[in-house]
Design an enzyme around this catalytic site. Structure first.
Site, PDB file in Angstrom:
ATOM      1  N   TYR A 113       0.830  -1.207   0.000  1.00 43.63           N
ATOM      2  CA  TYR A 113       0.000   0.000   0.000  1.00 43.63           C
ATOM      3  C   TYR A 113       0.865   1.258   0.000  1.00 43.63           C
ATOM      4  O   TYR A 113       1.866   1.331   0.718  1.00 43.63           O
ATOM      5  CB  TYR A 113      -0.927   0.029   1.229  1.00 43.63           C
ATOM      6  N   TRP A 115       1.249   5.579  -1.941  1.00 41.88           N
ATOM      7  CA  TRP A 115       0.942   6.512  -3.031  1.00 41.88           C
ATOM      8  C   TRP A 115       1.900   6.416  -4.204  1.00 41.88           C
ATOM      9  O   TRP A 115       1.627   6.957  -5.276  1.00 41.88           O
ATOM     10  CB  TRP A 115       0.896   7.938  -2.491  1.00 41.88           C
TER      11      TRP A 115
HETATM   12  N1  MGD Z   1      -2.001   8.757  12.095  1.00 41.63           N
HETATM   13  C1  MGD Z   1      -2.383   8.774  10.810  1.00 41.63           C
HETATM   14  N2  MGD Z   1      -1.825   7.920   9.938  1.00 41.63           N
HETATM   15  C2  MGD Z   1      -2.187   7.944   8.640  1.00 41.63           C
HETATM   16  C3  MGD Z   1      -3.164   8.869   8.184  1.00 41.63           C
HETATM   17  C4  MGD Z   1      -3.755   9.751   9.132  1.00 41.63           C
HETATM   18  O1  MGD Z   1      -4.643  10.563   8.803  1.00 41.63           O
HETATM   19  N3  MGD Z   1      -3.323   9.694  10.432  1.00 41.63           N
HETATM   20  N4  MGD Z   1      -3.511   8.893   6.862  1.00 41.63           N
HETATM   21  C5  MGD Z   1      -3.375   7.652   6.116  1.00 41.63           C
HETATM   22  C6  MGD Z   1      -3.576   7.863   4.683  1.00 41.63           C
HETATM   23  S1  MGD Z   1      -5.054   8.562   4.221  1.00 41.63           S
HETATM   24  C7  MGD Z   1      -2.670   7.473   3.758  1.00 41.63           C
HETATM   25  S2  MGD Z   1      -3.088   7.595   2.079  1.00 41.63           S
HETATM   26  C8  MGD Z   1      -1.360   6.883   4.125  1.00 41.63           C
HETATM   27  C9  MGD Z   1      -0.219   7.313   3.202  1.00 41.63           C
HETATM   28  O2  MGD Z   1       0.833   6.422   3.340  1.00 41.63           O
HETATM   29  P1  MGD Z   1       1.879   6.172   2.162  1.00 41.63           P
HETATM   30  O3  MGD Z   1       1.231   6.281   0.841  1.00 41.63           O
HETATM   31  O4  MGD Z   1       2.596   4.896   2.471  1.00 41.63           O
HETATM   32  O5  MGD Z   1       2.857   7.418   2.368  1.00 41.63           O
HETATM   33  P2  MGD Z   1       3.920   8.060   1.390  1.00 41.63           P
HETATM   34  O6  MGD Z   1       4.850   8.842   2.241  1.00 41.63           O
HETATM   35  O7  MGD Z   1       3.238   8.790   0.290  1.00 41.63           O
HETATM   36  O8  MGD Z   1       4.695   6.794   0.841  1.00 41.63           O
HETATM   37  C10 MGD Z   1       4.977   6.572  -0.496  1.00 41.63           C
HETATM   38  C11 MGD Z   1       6.433   6.109  -0.602  1.00 41.63           C
HETATM   39  O9  MGD Z   1       6.707   5.778  -1.966  1.00 41.63           O
HETATM   40  C12 MGD Z   1       8.010   6.240  -2.291  1.00 41.63           C
HETATM   41  N5  MGD Z   1       8.059   6.429  -3.743  1.00 41.63           N
HETATM   42  C13 MGD Z   1       7.710   7.505  -4.473  1.00 41.63           C
HETATM   43  N6  MGD Z   1       7.907   7.282  -5.771  1.00 41.63           N
HETATM   44  C14 MGD Z   1       8.381   6.028  -5.876  1.00 41.63           C
HETATM   45  C15 MGD Z   1       8.781   5.230  -6.979  1.00 41.63           C
HETATM   46  O10 MGD Z   1       8.707   5.616  -8.124  1.00 41.63           O
HETATM   47  N7  MGD Z   1       9.223   3.960  -6.699  1.00 41.63           N
HETATM   48  C16 MGD Z   1       9.302   3.488  -5.428  1.00 41.63           C
HETATM   49  N8  MGD Z   1       9.739   2.233  -5.253  1.00 41.63           N
HETATM   50  N9  MGD Z   1       8.945   4.244  -4.362  1.00 41.63           N
HETATM   51  C17 MGD Z   1       8.487   5.479  -4.602  1.00 41.63           C
HETATM   52  C18 MGD Z   1       8.165   7.524  -1.517  1.00 41.63           C
HETATM   53  O11 MGD Z   1       9.533   7.836  -1.327  1.00 41.63           O
HETATM   54  C19 MGD Z   1       7.409   7.213  -0.215  1.00 41.63           C
HETATM   55  O12 MGD Z   1       8.276   6.759   0.791  1.00 41.63           O
HETATM   56  O13 MGD Z   1      -1.048   7.246   5.480  1.00 41.63           O
HETATM   57  C20 MGD Z   1      -2.081   6.878   6.392  1.00 41.63           C
HETATM   58  N10 MGD Z   1      -1.630   7.080   7.757  1.00 41.63           N
HETATM   59  N1  MGD Z   2      -0.897  18.658   1.854  1.00 48.62           N
HETATM   60  C1  MGD Z   2      -1.377  17.407   1.841  1.00 48.62           C
HETATM   61  N2  MGD Z   2      -2.604  17.165   1.314  1.00 48.62           N
HETATM   62  C2  MGD Z   2      -3.099  15.892   1.334  1.00 48.62           C
HETATM   63  C3  MGD Z   2      -2.344  14.797   1.843  1.00 48.62           C
HETATM   64  C4  MGD Z   2      -1.051  15.102   2.381  1.00 48.62           C
HETATM   65  O1  MGD Z   2      -0.335  14.202   2.868  1.00 48.62           O
HETATM   66  N3  MGD Z   2      -0.613  16.402   2.369  1.00 48.62           N
HETATM   67  N4  MGD Z   2      -2.862  13.535   1.819  1.00 48.62           N
HETATM   68  C5  MGD Z   2      -3.985  13.264   0.910  1.00 48.62           C
HETATM   69  C6  MGD Z   2      -4.687  12.026   1.308  1.00 48.62           C
HETATM   70  S1  MGD Z   2      -3.904  10.538   0.993  1.00 48.62           S
HETATM   71  C7  MGD Z   2      -5.928  12.006   1.846  1.00 48.62           C
HETATM   72  S2  MGD Z   2      -6.693  10.524   2.184  1.00 48.62           S
HETATM   73  C8  MGD Z   2      -6.650  13.254   2.145  1.00 48.62           C
HETATM   74  C9  MGD Z   2      -7.275  13.171   3.537  1.00 48.62           C
HETATM   75  O2  MGD Z   2      -8.103  14.228   3.776  1.00 48.62           O
HETATM   76  P1  MGD Z   2      -8.752  14.381   5.253  1.00 48.62           P
HETATM   77  O3  MGD Z   2      -9.161  13.054   5.729  1.00 48.62           O
HETATM   78  O4  MGD Z   2      -9.762  15.435   5.253  1.00 48.62           O
HETATM   79  O5  MGD Z   2      -7.504  14.944   6.009  1.00 48.62           O
HETATM   80  P2  MGD Z   2      -7.140  15.221   7.483  1.00 48.62           P
HETATM   81  O6  MGD Z   2      -6.201  16.356   7.405  1.00 48.62           O
HETATM   82  O7  MGD Z   2      -6.683  13.967   8.117  1.00 48.62           O
HETATM   83  O8  MGD Z   2      -8.468  15.641   8.241  1.00 48.62           O
HETATM   84  C10 MGD Z   2      -9.159  16.852   8.039  1.00 48.62           C
HETATM   85  C11 MGD Z   2      -9.615  17.412   9.346  1.00 48.62           C
HETATM   86  O9  MGD Z   2     -10.611  16.620   9.958  1.00 48.62           O
HETATM   87  C12 MGD Z   2     -10.700  17.063  11.299  1.00 48.62           C
HETATM   88  N5  MGD Z   2     -11.129  15.998  12.185  1.00 48.62           N
HETATM   89  C13 MGD Z   2     -10.373  15.004  12.725  1.00 48.62           C
HETATM   90  N6  MGD Z   2     -11.146  14.228  13.523  1.00 48.62           N
HETATM   91  C14 MGD Z   2     -12.396  14.747  13.474  1.00 48.62           C
HETATM   92  C15 MGD Z   2     -13.639  14.401  14.097  1.00 48.62           C
HETATM   93  O10 MGD Z   2     -13.766  13.440  14.834  1.00 48.62           O
HETATM   94  N7  MGD Z   2     -14.719  15.185  13.788  1.00 48.62           N
HETATM   95  C16 MGD Z   2     -14.642  16.245  12.972  1.00 48.62           C
HETATM   96  N8  MGD Z   2     -15.760  16.935  12.728  1.00 48.62           N
HETATM   97  N9  MGD Z   2     -13.477  16.613  12.399  1.00 48.62           N
HETATM   98  C17 MGD Z   2     -12.389  15.869  12.642  1.00 48.62           C
HETATM   99  C18 MGD Z   2      -9.327  17.525  11.695  1.00 48.62           C
HETATM  100  O11 MGD Z   2      -9.394  18.828  12.228  1.00 48.62           O
HETATM  101  C19 MGD Z   2      -8.561  17.466  10.396  1.00 48.62           C
HETATM  102  O12 MGD Z   2      -7.736  18.592  10.217  1.00 48.62           O
HETATM  103  O13 MGD Z   2      -5.767  14.367   2.084  1.00 48.62           O
HETATM  104  C20 MGD Z   2      -4.994  14.392   0.881  1.00 48.62           C
HETATM  105  N10 MGD Z   2      -4.341  15.686   0.802  1.00 48.62           N
HETATM  106 MO    MO Z   3      -5.077   8.827   1.932  1.00 45.12          MO
END
Ligand code: MGD
Ligand code: MGD
Ligand code: MO
Length: 788
Positions: A113, A115
């Site tokens: 898993y 991005w």
């Molecule tokens: N506590 C907490 N944890 C969370 C979340 C949260 O809200 N709170 N959000 C979750 C969510 S929504 C998501 S999507 C995940 C994201 O989690 P990940 O998608 O695992 O996070 P990334 O840092 O984007 O990891 C992508 C990795 O791919 C590598 N990469 C980039 N390009 C390439 C390539 O071409 N080849 C290879 N081999 N590697 C490459 C990058 O260097 C990077 O280390 O985290 C989750 N974790």
């Molecule tokens: N710059 C930047 N943008 C991103 C990403 C990134 O890594 N960096 N990741 C991307 C990815 S993979 C995803 S999945 C999306 C995720 O998008 P979201 O899921 O919306 O992202 P978050 O920033 O985790 O959460 C948004 C807000 O929800 C609020 N929140 C948390 N818990 C609660 C709750 O219990 N109730 C309510 N009402 N609000 C709450 C918090 O204040 C938080 O700031 O963002 C994407 N966009």
């Molecule tokens: Mo995500």
């Protein structure tokens, strides 16, 4: 004479021109059609050229000295021995063969898993999954960390999960028609910098600004700045949105403001939900007075809000984050139920929507997608786990679990293979993951840079970044396809994931099945030819590959703005939903049959184990919001200048309310220690009244940097919130991640805080003849400009 050129390229944070001087990447300029380029573009150059790039294949020292499987408890502790490609690939091929032969294909975990990169061909996870399928099978991951709970609950309510993946009423419709937008979690512009697959035009800030100018906004959430400044902020306790939504419905019913004809015509199960709301099933009416102390909002505010919502055109939305919490299925179901009770689903600007603000394209005007994605291959092992159950799987092979009505058991995984993701970024309870990570016999990681996951691999294979290869990018909701031209030569000995896997496939005798006889260039042309043919069938003429490549970008036609479920509302019989009843299910017979007490048959308030109303607040008085970082994409670009500028006292900033800080003797800029029973981290305090009292915000993505990796639960010096989060499923229905249900204690850190070291590569030694082979037989001098 200096040679200069500029090439078109793209990334998850936007399209740009890359400037190359004498073969070196010197800068990027945002795409001219981008009205609001992401600040994160400022870290793109560093991510491609910085000092954490991986230069050569490397083996963990125990493995280099004693062979595969040696000292798995030293993952994260051992230093690395650099070796040649042949040596590394021979070892990986032999391990894949051994493990598949001895334990079967499901014992290879290739869910991988993450991005990866924006390019659609060189998408590392997709390439790895194709390779593992072609070579005999593997255990996959189902769902995602973004909205795993929604992916499982929405099909039971709406018949499919499209509503969580960008199928929302367009923001231009909202601006024109919506009187009141009740936004749970706001609609953060911070998260709209990003789009999986890339984006040319960032329009969300302007779109949201237009909405804010014409629409009353009520924002429920812990951080004021998640919504436009004009929004009225109701800082409810996090994790209590379901109670609030139930109370709003209750008020509408007792005030006779519910839309009975809509509930009769378009929904099923309303009498069962109504009985629950009125307390007929459990003796507790879900009134505003009931919800007020749960949500920490005045009952009067809740009642007034319900009446206000019924008086005009009302949109109810939730960010994806709400369902990344224990029982995260419930708030999403309750949002739909409230919109149904208001009776405005399918009307312009009314109803519900998920994910506004959560990616660049969500709610954008009329984007049309093209199918530019790599074809998958069938997985002979037919084995998968819910995405966030990885630590459970590694710790408990064979153990039974339930998901969405199925009884399954975990495979016995012996080899973990990751490309394009970072579990030591994304998974919850990293100390638990670190224990689980000692179980597999071999861990293989392809990475571009020395992430925490790469540092915990047995075999590290250096991958190119997108700027080092040709690719095509588009997102499912962008109106452009961008030709991503290779800008520079690969760093060190880095190779494309596709090329690495093709050479492994050669060793395993499945090269043709994996490559289908194409090289990378052949694949790009093939993907585009397929897209063109699909376009033509849909009446859209797209240029040939040579024209696309020369222009650098192709515009796709847009579609009219969307009103979610408008056709269903107009004629529910002709546009039956995919639910058993064909209607919106407010009570689900299917879920009733599952009998899950953690995901009952109608939207239900279920207390999470960790929230500001639980007894544990005596020891851990703060709710941790580990949201997405403004300064990075997850863990990506943490070493870049944008992220670096955000750090406080050399660590990740931790925002808290000034009065909370004063009560604990914490000053702005102090090093603080956040801790609970799962672990402890250091962070830099930032005092900000935009944070609700009792809440601390520590964004995800600071690279995990334990002070002493040999010590269990070692203090993380950098501020990675997943050291603190709980590794609990949302419920048995979805088994999704629940990071947002986490309590912590906070204190000023009196000790001397060592600097972080994770932004430097780990100790590397050059292997000579390890495993009996020349480490780098085709050795050529590394490029001098790469700062070795
Ligand atoms: N506590 C907490 N944890 C969370 C979340 C949260 O809200 N709170 N959000 C979750 C969510 S929504 C998501 S999507 C995940 C994201 O989690 P990940 O998608 O695992 O996070 P990334 O840092 O984007 O990891 C992508 C990795 O791919 C590598 N990469 C980039 N390009 C390439 C390539 O071409 N080849 C290879 N081999 N590697 C490459 C990058 O260097 C990077 O280390 O985290 C989750 N974790
Ligand atoms: N710059 C930047 N943008 C991103 C990403 C990134 O890594 N960096 N990741 C991307 C990815 S993979 C995803 S999945 C999306 C995720 O998008 P979201 O899921 O919306 O992202 P978050 O920033 O985790 O959460 C948004 C807000 O929800 C609020 N929140 C948390 N818990 C609660 C709750 O219990 N109730 C309510 N009402 N609000 C709450 C918090 O204040 C938080 O700031 O963002 C994407 N966009
Ligand atoms: Mo995500």
């Amino acid at each position: 004479m200096a040679s200069e050129r500029t090439v078109p390229h793209s990334s998850h944070v936007g399209a740009f021109s890359a400037h190359v001087r004498d073969g070196r990447l010197v800068g990027v300029t945002p795409h001219p059609l981008d009205p609001d380029p992401a600040p994160l573009l400022g870290s793109v150059v560093e991510a491609a050229t910085g000092r954490t790039r991986i230069r050569r294949p490397a083996l963990r020292r125990s493995v280099a000295e004693h062979g595969p499987g040696a000292a798995p408890q030293r993952r994260g502790i051992d230093d690395f021995v650099e070796v040649g490609w042949d040596e590394a690939l021979d070892l990986v091929a032999a391990e894949l063969t051994r493990v598949r032969t001895e334990h079967g294909p499901a014992s290879i975990f290739g869910g991988s898993y993450g991005w990866s990169s924006a390019g659609r061909f060189h998408h590392a996870k997709t390439q790895l999954n194709r390779f593992l399928a072609a070579s005999g099978g593997y255990t996959a991951q189902s769902g995602n960390y973004s909205f795993a709970a929604a992916l499982r609950i929405l099909p039971h309510v709406l018949g499919d999960a499209r509503a969580t993946d960008g199928t929302v009423t367009s923001l231009d419709v909202v601006a024109e028609h919506t009187d009141l937008w009740l936004m749970l979690g706001g609609a953060p512009v911070r998260t709209t910098q990003v789009e999986s697959g890339g984006v040319v035009a960032h329009r969300a800030r302007a779109d949201l600004g237009r909405v804010a100018a014409s629409t009353e906004l009520v924002h429920v959430g812990p951080l004021r700045d998640d919504a436009p400044p004009s929004a009225r902020w109701l800082p409810a306790r996090p994790g209590t949105d379901t109670a609030l939504l139930l109370a709003l419905m209750h008020t509408l019913v007792v005030e006779s403001l519910h839309d009975q004809p809509f509930l009769d015509r378009c929904c099923t199960g309303w009498p069962r939900l109504r009985a629950y709301l009125l307390g007929e099933t459990d003796g507790q009416p879900k009134s505003a007075d009931w919800a007020a102390p749960i949500c920490d909002l005045p009952a009067r505010t809740i009642r007034d809000l319900a009446v206000r919502a019924a008086r005009g055109r009302t949109l109810v939305s939730a960010t994806w984050s709400l369902q990344r919490a224990e029982h995260g299925e419930q708030p999403f179901w309750a949002v739909i139920a409230l919109a149904a009770v208001l009776g405005q689903i399918g009307l312009p600007g009314g109803g519900f929507g998920f994910g506004y603000g959560n990616a660049a394209s969500i709610g954008a005007h009329g984007p049309r997608s093209v199918g530019l994605s790599m074809p998958t291959l069938p997985n002979p092992a037919d084995s998968w786990i819910p995405v966030a159950r990885i630590a459970d799987m590694l710790l408990h092979p064979g153990a039974p679990y339930e998901v969405d009505g199925q009884h399954r058991s975990y495979p016995d995984v012996r080899l973990v293979y990751w490309a394009g993701g970072n579990p030591f970024h994304h998974h919850q309870d990293l100390n638990r993951l670190a224990r689980a990570w000692q179980r597999p016999e071999t861990v293989v990681v392809h990475e571009t840079c020395w992430t925490a996951t790469a540092r915990r691999a047995d075999v590290v294979l250096p991958a190119t970044v997108t700027l080092e290869r040709d690719d095509l990018s588009t997102s499912s909701r962008d109106t452009s396809v961008v030709a991503m031209h290779r800008a520079v030569e690969p760093y060190g000995r880095a190779r494309d994931d596709f090329a690495i896997l093709a050479d492994l496939a050669e060793r395993l005798g499945c090269r043709d099945a994996f490559t289908e006889g194409r090289d990378a260039d052949g694949w790009l042309r093939h993907l585009w030819a397929t897209t063109r043919a699909e376009g033509r069938a849909a009446g859209v003429e797209l240029p040939d590959f040579a024209t696309l490549w020369a222009r650098g970008r192709v515009e796709l036609p847009t579609e009219p703005s969307l009103v979610l479920l408008a056709d269903f509302r107009a004629d529910p019989e002709a546009h039956r939903l995919g639910t058993p009843s064909g209607r919106i299910e407010l009570f689900s017979e299917t879920l009733d049959g599952f009998g899950y007490d953690d995901c009952p048959a109608h939207p239900t308030w279920l207390e999470p184990r960790e929230w500001l109303g639980s007894p544990d607040v005596a020891r851990h008085p703060f709710h941790l919001v580990s949201n997405q970082p403004a300064s990075r994409l997850h863990g990506q670009m943490d070493t870049g200048p944008v992220s670096a500028a955000s750090k406080v006292a050399g660590r990740e900033p931790c925002r808290m309310h000034p009065e909370d800080a004063a009560a604990y003797g914490i000053a702005d800029g102090d090093v603080v220690r956040l801790h609970n029973d799962r672990g402890a981290v250091l962070a830099g305090a930032v005092l900000d009244p935009d944070v609700r009292r009792g809440v601390v915000q520590l964004a995800t993505g600071a690279w995990y940097d334990p002070a002493d990796a040999a010590e269990p639960k070692s203090l993380d010096l950098h501020g990675n919130p997943n050291v603190l989060t709980a590794d609990r499923p949302t419920s048995r229905l979805a088994q999704g991640p629940s990071a947002h249900s986490t309590l912590v204690a906070v204190e000023r850190y009196a000790g001397s805080a060592p600097p972080i070291t994770v932004h430097d590569p780990p100790a590397l030694v050059r292997g000579v003849g390890v495993l009996g082979k020349d480490p780098d037989p085709d050795s050529v001098p590394d490029r001098p400009d790469r700062g070795a």
